[in-house]
Design a protein around this motif. Structure first.
Motif, PDB file in Angstrom:
ATOM      1  N   ALA A  34       0.843  -1.191   0.000  1.00  0.00           N
ATOM      2  CA  ALA A  34       0.000   0.000   0.000  1.00  0.00           C
ATOM      3  C   ALA A  34       0.883   1.247   0.000  1.00  0.00           C
ATOM      4  O   ALA A  34       1.848   1.341   0.768  1.00  0.00           O
ATOM      5  N   ARG A  35       0.559   2.204  -0.872  1.00  0.00           N
ATOM      6  CA  ARG A  35       1.347   3.441  -0.923  1.00  0.00           C
ATOM      7  C   ARG A  35       1.155   4.259   0.350  1.00  0.00           C
ATOM      8  O   ARG A  35       2.035   5.016   0.757  1.00  0.00           O
ATOM      9  N   LYS A  36      -0.009   4.101   0.988  1.00  0.00           N
ATOM     10  CA  LYS A  36      -0.250   4.686   2.306  1.00  0.00           C
ATOM     11  C   LYS A  36      -1.235   3.774   3.035  1.00  0.00           C
ATOM     12  O   LYS A  36      -1.982   3.015   2.406  1.00  0.00           O
ATOM     13  N   SER A  37      -1.241   3.826   4.345  1.00  0.00           N
ATOM     14  CA  SER A  37      -2.126   2.959   5.126  1.00  0.00           C
ATOM     15  C   SER A  37      -3.580   3.244   4.770  1.00  0.00           C
ATOM     16  O   SER A  37      -3.970   4.400   4.562  1.00  0.00           O
ATOM     17  N   LEU A  38      -4.374   2.178   4.692  1.00  0.00           N
ATOM     18  CA  LEU A  38      -5.772   2.333   4.267  1.00  0.00           C
ATOM     19  C   LEU A  38      -6.621   1.163   4.736  1.00  0.00           C
ATOM     20  O   LEU A  38      -6.103   0.105   5.108  1.00  0.00           O
ATOM     21  N   SER A  39      -7.933   1.356   4.676  1.00  0.00           N
ATOM     22  CA  SER A  39      -8.883   0.280   4.928  1.00  0.00           C
ATOM     23  C   SER A  39      -9.190  -0.393   3.592  1.00  0.00           C
ATOM     24  O   SER A  39      -9.533   0.276   2.608  1.00  0.00           O
ATOM     25  N   PHE A  40      -9.056  -1.729   3.570  1.00  0.00           N
ATOM     26  CA  PHE A  40      -9.236  -2.461   2.312  1.00  0.00           C
ATOM     27  C   PHE A  40     -10.001  -3.745   2.586  1.00  0.00           C
ATOM     28  O   PHE A  40      -9.537  -4.618   3.303  1.00  0.00           O
ATOM     29  N   HIS A  41     -11.208  -3.842   2.053  1.00  0.00           N
ATOM     30  CA  HIS A  41     -12.072  -5.019   2.213  1.00  0.00           C
ATOM     31  C   HIS A  41     -12.152  -5.465   3.676  1.00  0.00           C
ATOM     32  O   HIS A  41     -12.028  -6.648   3.995  1.00  0.00           O
ATOM     33  N   GLY A  42     -12.352  -4.484   4.552  1.00  0.00           N
ATOM     34  CA  GLY A  42     -12.585  -4.782   5.956  1.00  0.00           C
ATOM     35  C   GLY A  42     -11.336  -4.925   6.799  1.00  0.00           C
ATOM     36  O   GLY A  42     -11.441  -5.178   8.009  1.00  0.00           O
ATOM     37  N   ALA A  43     -10.160  -4.770   6.208  1.00  0.00           N
ATOM     38  CA  ALA A  43      -8.913  -4.884   6.969  1.00  0.00           C
ATOM     39  C   ALA A  43      -8.156  -3.560   6.913  1.00  0.00           C
ATOM     40  O   ALA A  43      -8.167  -2.872   5.885  1.00  0.00           O
ATOM     41  N   TRP A  44      -7.481  -3.211   8.007  1.00  0.00           N
ATOM     42  CA  TRP A  44      -6.622  -2.035   8.001  1.00  0.00           C
ATOM     43  C   TRP A  44      -5.238  -2.483   7.545  1.00  0.00           C
ATOM     44  O   TRP A  44      -4.588  -3.291   8.203  1.00  0.00           O
ATOM     45  N   VAL A  45      -4.832  -1.985   6.387  1.00  0.00           N
ATOM     46  CA  VAL A  45      -3.567  -2.394   5.774  1.00  0.00           C
ATOM     47  C   VAL A  45      -2.559  -1.271   5.941  1.00  0.00           C
ATOM     48  O   VAL A  45      -2.783  -0.141   5.490  1.00  0.00           O
ATOM     49  N   ARG A  46      -1.445  -1.583   6.610  1.00  0.00           N
ATOM     50  CA  ARG A  46      -0.408  -0.589   6.832  1.00  0.00           C
ATOM     51  C   ARG A  46       0.520  -0.497   5.622  1.00  0.00           C
ATOM     52  O   ARG A  46       0.794  -1.497   4.949  1.00  0.00           O
ATOM     53  N   ALA A  47       1.008   0.698   5.357  1.00  0.00           N
ATOM     54  CA  ALA A  47       1.982   0.884   4.287  1.00  0.00           C
ATOM     55  C   ALA A  47       3.272   0.135   4.629  1.00  0.00           C
ATOM     56  O   ALA A  47       3.565  -0.121   5.804  1.00  0.00           O
ATOM     57  N   ALA A  48       4.007  -0.225   3.582  1.00  0.00           N
ATOM     58  CA  ALA A  48       5.324  -0.876   3.739  1.00  0.00           C
ATOM     59  C   ALA A  48       5.250  -2.248   4.402  1.00  0.00           C
ATOM     60  O   ALA A  48       6.224  -2.713   4.996  1.00  0.00           O
ATOM     61  N   VAL A  49       4.094  -2.895   4.327  1.00  0.00           N
ATOM     62  CA  VAL A  49       3.956  -4.285   4.771  1.00  0.00           C
ATOM     63  C   VAL A  49       3.495  -5.095   3.561  1.00  0.00           C
ATOM     64  O   VAL A  49       2.564  -4.678   2.859  1.00  0.00           O
TER      65      VAL A  49
END
Length: 424
Positions: A296-311
Motif C-alpha cells: 500500500a502506498r499509504k495505510s488504508l482500509s481495504f475489504h474490511g482490513a486495516w492495511v499498513r503501508a510498507a507491509v
C-alpha cells in the motif's frame, strides 16, 4: 518448526498464520481456511517474525491487482525494515525489472520483454522442448524408472530456458542447481541467489561480447535502449520466473495425471487433452501459490482490513482457487481459465502463452514416449517442498517399460535444425 499443522479450528485468529511451517506444505488447505476465517484479507507470516497480509478473496485480489494508484510493486520501503540476510529476500528483494517497478518504468521493461518473446516462433519453442525431452528420456529411459521432478521437469526447463537465453547446453546444470537452491529457503536460498547471479552475469558477458539469435541479445539490442544493467535484471527475473513455476506446473500436472489411472487413460487415448490437465493444475494446484506481492502506498482500509503501508500484501492464488470452487461441485468446466495463476492487471505474466506451450508439449512428448508410466509412491504420500510461495514436489518417482532412443514406438530424434540449441 512445527512438523504438522494444528486443525484449522485451533488456529488463533489473533496471531499470524505461519506459512513458513513445514505443515503448510503438508496440508495447505488448513492454513488457507485459517486465513479465510479472518476475512478477505488475512494476517500471516512469510518467515519467522516477518508478517504479511494475505488476500484470499477473488474480488479483493482483482481490486488490488488493477489499482496501480493505490498499490505499488516496489518493496524498498519494506525491505529497509528487514534483515539483509532474510532468506525470503531472494524472492522479494527490489531489482530494476518489470516485476518490481511501476508506471512508465514498468511499461518500458515489459514492452522490451514482450517484443523479445514475440520473436520466438511456436514451432521453434516446440523443437527446443522436443530436443530437451529427447535428451532426458535418453538418459533415464533404459533404467525403466525415473524421478519426474529431478530427472525430467527441472532439467527440462533448465535446458529450454538456458537455450532460449543463449547459453551453451553445458551451462544448464549451473542454472538448475542455483534456482533450485534459491527456492528452498534458509542458508541454501542465499547461496542459490549468489550462484544464480553469477550465472546471469556470465550470460550477459558472453552475449555482450558476441550477439546471437536469443532473448538476451534481443534485449541488449532493443530499440528502447535498455542499459546492460537493466538487461541483466530483466534476464534475472525472466529466467527465474519462467523456470521454477514451469517446473512445478509440469510436475504437479504429471502427479495428478499419473495418480488417477482412469484420467491417464483418457490422455493416452486422445479423448482428453494434456492442455486440459495443465489448466486443471493452474486452477487447483497452482505452482506459485502465494506471490503477486504489493505494498500500500499509504495505510488504508481495504475489504474490511486495516492495511499498513510498507507491509507485504500477498495474493494467495492457492486460496483463491480453493474458495472459488466452494458450492460449484462438478459443474465447473476443467478448461475454465478464470484462475489468477498468471496474475491480472498491468502485471499479468507477459509470457503465459509460451509457458503453457512448454508445459503442454513436454507432457505430451513424455507420455507418448512412456505411455505405461505408473507412480511408485501413492499421491497422498508424496512430499512437498516447504516454503510460503510455491506448491512444489520434492520428487515424483515412476516406473515404466525400459526404452532406448531407437525404440520404434517412441519419439524420433529431433531434426538437425533443432539441435543447434542456443545459437551463438
Amino acid at each position: 518448526m512445527t512438523p504438522y499443522p494444528a486443525p484449522a479450528e485451533s488456529f488463533d485468529r489473533s496471531t499470524p498464520v505461519r506459512l513458513w511451517e513445514d505443515g503448510f506444505a503438508v496440508d495447505p488447505r488448513r492454513y488457507y481456511e485459517a486465513l479465510r476465517a479472518q476475512g478477505p484479507v488475512g494476517w500471516a507470516e512469510l518467515a519467522p517474525g516477518v508478517p504479511a497480509y494475505v488476500v484470499t478473496d477473488r474480488r479483493a485480489a482483482l481490486d488490488m491487482l488493477h489499482d496501480d494508484a493505490t498499490w505499488s510493486r516496489d518493496p524498498r520501503p519494506w525491505q529497509a525494515t528487514v534483515p539483509e540476510d532474510l532468506p525470503i529476500l531472494g524472492m522479494m528483494r527490489w531489482r530494476p525489472n518489470t516485476l518490481f517497478s511501476d508506471g512508465a518504468e514498468h511499461i518500458r521493461y515489459r514492452t522490451a520483454l514482450l517484443q523479445a518473446f514475440d520473436l520466438v516462433e511456436p514451432h521453434d519453442l516446440r523443437e527446443r522442448v522436443l530436443r530437451a525431452v529427447h535428451i532426458l528420456v535418453s538418459r533415464f529411459g533404459p533404467r525403466g524408472e525415473a524421478d519426474l521432478v529431478n530427472d525430467f521437469a527441472r532439467p527440462l526447463m533448465t535446458l529450454v530456458f538456458n537455450s532460449l537465453f543463449g547459453f551453451p547446453e553445458g551451462e544448464a546444470e549451473r542454472l538448475n542447481d542455483a534456482l533450485g537452491a534459491m527456492m528452498e529457503g534458509g542458508e541454501a536460498s542465499a547461496q542459490g541467489e549468489a550462484e544464480y547471479g553469477r550465472y546471469v552475469m556470465d550470460l550477459i558477458g558472453a552475449k555482450t561480447a558476441r550477439r546471437g539469435d536469443d532473448l538476451t541479445s534481443r534485449l541488449l539490442d532493443h530499440p528502447l535502449g535498455l542499459t546492460t544493467e537493466e538487461v541483466t535484471w530483466q534476464v534475472f527475473l525472466t529466467l527465474g520466473a519462467g523456470h521454477e513455476p514451469s517446473t512445478n506446473l509440469v510436475s504437479n500436472a504429471l502427479s495428478r495425471i499419473l495418480g488417477n489411472p482412469a484420467y491417464y487413460s483418457t490422455l493416452t487415448s486422445g479423448s482428453r487433452t494434456v492442455r486440459d490437465a495443465v489448466l486443471e493444475v493452474l486452477r487447483h494446484e497452482t505452482p506459485l501459490t502465494n506471490y503477486g506481492v504489493l505494498y500500500a502506498r499509504k495505510s488504508l482500509s481495504f475489504h474490511g482490513a486495516w492495511v499498513r503501508a510498507a507491509v507485504p500484501v500477498v495474493v494467495s492464488y492457492g486460496a483463491l482457487a480453493l474458495f472459488a470452487d466452494e458450492g460449484q461441485g462438478a459443474t465447473r468446466d476443467p478448461r475454465d481459465a478464470s484462475h489468477l495463476s498468471f496474475g491480472a492487471g498491468p502485471h499479468t505474466c507477459p509470457v503465459k502463452h509460451e509457458g503453457l506451450l512448454i508445459a503442454t508439449e513436454a507432457i505430451e512428448r513424455l507420455t507418448q514416449w512412456l505411455p505405461d508410466m505408473e507412480p511408485t509412491v501413492p499421491r497422498d504420500r508424496l512430499t512437498w517442498r516447504p516454503g510460503p510461495f510455491h506448491r512444489s514436489l520434492v520428487s515424483l518417482p515412476v516406473r515404466f517399460t525400459p526404452c532406448t532412443p531407437d525404440r520404434p514406438a517412441g519419439l524420433t530424434a529431433p531434426s538437425a535444425s533443432s539441435q543447434t540449441g542456443a545459437r551463438a
